[in-house]
Design a protein around this motif. Sequence first.
Motif, mmCIF file in Angstrom:
data_model
loop_
_atom_site.group_PDB
_atom_site.id
_atom_site.type_symbol
_atom_site.label_atom_id
_atom_site.label_comp_id
_atom_site.label_asym_id
_atom_site.label_seq_id
_atom_site.Cartn_x
_atom_site.Cartn_y
_atom_site.Cartn_z
ATOM 1 N N GLU A 34 0.744 -1.198 0.006
ATOM 2 C CA GLU A 34 0.030 -0.081 -0.157
ATOM 3 C C GLU A 34 0.874 1.112 0.015
ATOM 4 O O GLU A 34 0.492 2.160 -0.719
ATOM 5 N N ARG A 35 1.936 1.117 0.710
ATOM 6 C CA ARG A 35 3.039 2.372 1.075
ATOM 7 C C ARG A 35 3.412 2.458 -0.697
ATOM 8 O O ARG A 35 3.895 3.648 -1.052
ATOM 9 N N ARG A 36 3.820 1.480 -0.982
ATOM 10 C CA ARG A 36 4.663 1.430 -2.459
ATOM 11 C C ARG A 36 3.626 2.159 -3.474
ATOM 12 O O ARG A 36 4.168 3.159 -4.419
ATOM 13 N N ASP A 37 2.482 1.502 -3.293
ATOM 14 C CA ASP A 37 1.340 2.237 -4.407
ATOM 15 C C ASP A 37 1.081 3.749 -4.314
ATOM 16 O O ASP A 37 0.971 4.626 -5.180
ATOM 17 N N GLY A 38 1.259 4.125 -3.060
ATOM 18 C CA GLY A 38 0.835 5.689 -2.584
ATOM 19 C C GLY A 38 2.165 6.417 -2.852
ATOM 20 O O GLY A 38 1.935 7.485 -3.447
ATOM 21 N N PHE A 39 3.298 5.999 -2.739
ATOM 22 C CA PHE A 39 4.240 6.829 -2.878
ATOM 23 C C PHE A 39 4.758 6.828 -4.302
ATOM 24 O O PHE A 39 5.289 7.745 -4.837
ATOM 25 N N ALA A 40 4.813 5.664 -5.145
ATOM 26 C CA ALA A 40 4.768 5.828 -6.385
ATOM 27 C C ALA A 40 3.651 7.034 -7.066
ATOM 28 O O ALA A 40 4.410 7.704 -7.952
ATOM 29 N N ALA A 41 2.577 6.835 -6.946
ATOM 30 C CA ALA A 41 1.886 7.927 -7.278
ATOM 31 C C ALA A 41 2.243 9.379 -6.988
ATOM 32 O O ALA A 41 2.167 10.297 -7.918
ATOM 33 N N ALA A 42 2.460 9.747 -5.696
ATOM 34 C CA ALA A 42 2.835 10.980 -5.124
ATOM 35 C C ALA A 42 4.218 11.304 -5.895
ATOM 36 O O ALA A 42 4.484 12.558 -5.996
ATOM 37 N N ALA A 43 5.277 10.113 -6.044
ATOM 38 C CA ALA A 43 6.359 10.688 -6.587
ATOM 39 C C ALA A 43 6.347 11.106 -8.260
ATOM 40 O O ALA A 43 7.004 12.136 -8.601
ATOM 41 N N ALA A 44 5.289 10.464 -9.055
ATOM 42 C CA ALA A 44 4.974 10.809 -10.337
ATOM 43 C C ALA A 44 4.483 12.308 -10.261
ATOM 44 O O ALA A 44 4.364 12.869 -11.301
ATOM 45 N N ALA A 45 4.021 12.871 -9.255
ATOM 46 C CA ALA A 45 3.404 14.162 -9.402
ATOM 47 C C ALA A 45 4.176 15.233 -8.617
ATOM 48 O O ALA A 45 3.853 16.461 -8.767
ATOM 49 N N LEU A 46 5.584 14.966 -8.356
ATOM 50 C CA LEU A 46 6.324 15.880 -7.711
ATOM 51 C C LEU A 46 6.760 17.000 -8.686
ATOM 52 O O LEU A 46 6.870 16.751 -9.628
ATOM 53 N N VAL A 47 6.847 18.253 -8.215
ATOM 54 C CA VAL A 47 7.493 19.383 -8.772
ATOM 55 C C VAL A 47 8.809 19.406 -8.488
ATOM 56 O O VAL A 47 8.981 19.877 -7.301
ATOM 57 N N PRO A 48 9.901 19.246 -9.064
ATOM 58 C CA PRO A 48 11.435 19.105 -8.669
ATOM 59 C C PRO A 48 11.761 20.587 -8.573
ATOM 60 O O PRO A 48 11.250 21.564 -9.111
ATOM 61 N N HIS A 49 12.657 20.704 -7.418
ATOM 62 C CA HIS A 49 13.478 22.124 -7.276
ATOM 63 C C HIS A 49 14.600 22.420 -8.278
ATOM 64 O O HIS A 49 14.753 23.290 -8.791
ATOM 65 N N LEU A 50 15.249 21.091 -8.583
ATOM 66 C CA LEU A 50 16.282 21.187 -9.376
ATOM 67 C C LEU A 50 15.838 20.380 -10.873
ATOM 68 O O LEU A 50 14.925 19.833 -11.035
ATOM 69 N N PRO A 51 16.605 21.082 -11.928
ATOM 70 C CA PRO A 51 16.130 20.586 -13.055
ATOM 71 C C PRO A 51 16.595 18.893 -13.349
ATOM 72 O O PRO A 51 17.523 18.379 -12.843
ATOM 73 N N PRO A 52 15.719 18.227 -13.900
ATOM 74 C CA PRO A 52 16.027 16.669 -13.884
ATOM 75 C C PRO A 52 16.895 16.333 -15.022
ATOM 76 O O PRO A 52 17.339 17.059 -15.683
ATOM 77 N N GLY A 53 17.603 15.194 -14.994
ATOM 78 C CA GLY A 53 18.669 14.665 -15.733
ATOM 79 C C GLY A 53 19.389 13.637 -15.060
ATOM 80 O O GLY A 53 19.080 13.105 -14.059
ATOM 81 N N PRO A 54 20.645 13.339 -15.553
ATOM 82 C CA PRO A 54 21.459 12.335 -14.971
ATOM 83 C C PRO A 54 21.577 12.203 -13.480
ATOM 84 O O PRO A 54 22.129 13.396 -12.876
ATOM 85 N N ILE A 55 21.615 11.315 -12.648
ATOM 86 C CA ILE A 55 21.944 11.314 -11.305
ATOM 87 C C ILE A 55 22.821 9.905 -11.148
ATOM 88 O O ILE A 55 22.735 9.019 -12.175
ATOM 89 N N HIS A 56 23.570 9.857 -10.149
ATOM 90 C CA HIS A 56 24.236 8.476 -9.691
ATOM 91 C C HIS A 56 23.369 7.531 -9.228
ATOM 92 O O HIS A 56 23.747 6.365 -9.798
#
Length: 288
Positions: A152-174
Amino acid sequence: MDEMRAREVLTAAGFSAAAELLALGENAVFAAGDLVIKVGRDATGHPELRARAEREVALADWLAASGVPAVRAAEREPRLAEGHPVTLWLRLPDAVRPAEPRDLAPLLTRVHALPAPTDFTLPRRELLGGVERWLTLAGDAIDPADADYLRERRDGFAAAAAALVPHLPPGPIHGDALPRNVHVGPDGPVLVDLETFSADLREHDLVVLALSRDRYGLDPAAYDAFTAAYGWDVREWEGCAVLRGARETASCAWVSQHAPANPKALAEFRRRVASLREGDAEVRWYPF
């Protein structure tokens, strides 16, 4: 894959089975003269493992061309030995001291300034992708209610993460931004273990140490040195709790797979789930 099997693959790839074993985990890592040899798991039936090895070598070339201090490949293509991808790397000089969080910050700054590579595609950072597999491996060793709670946590956080507005520009990460993946040699810190490189929210790389501070006993002063060197504290971002929650969920599920054979892992799993259920963000989590 155990050490004996890894040494058989090493021989099949053309190296001495007497090479020094440096690490045995997701891969077996050996030292042979000026080389480090990484033996991956059997890719027969799992082409993504060979693709991952190919991407890691391509990443090393890309980072070198981009001026990012990182481990360098000794061969441009992985070898395939008895179904296992085998990659060769230039051995780094001996470390002059253990890596600290502050050593990681300037490396992340350089990675986070890069545009996406053009010669290959980086995957998304799938924090929660292994949850179902790990819970399945845990089987009856864990309380079914705990497994359902993590799903249940997985499903909830997956949906919440998909809706995030980032502070930094997305791109390559380690993707696994911890001091253990930095080697401090005579010429300074370099990144190692490039397997988890991804293209996603840059905040993923920063939440790792924030969680280490709160859950795994990282010295707050060391964390402050990291944020000062990077120039920003991800805890100031309103999305931090979402990525942290996703990482915590994945971490609990990862521990669960070891519960059937390891009583300490079962106890640690129960400790972690209880802290999540109780909403206590500062309960210390331990290795097992």
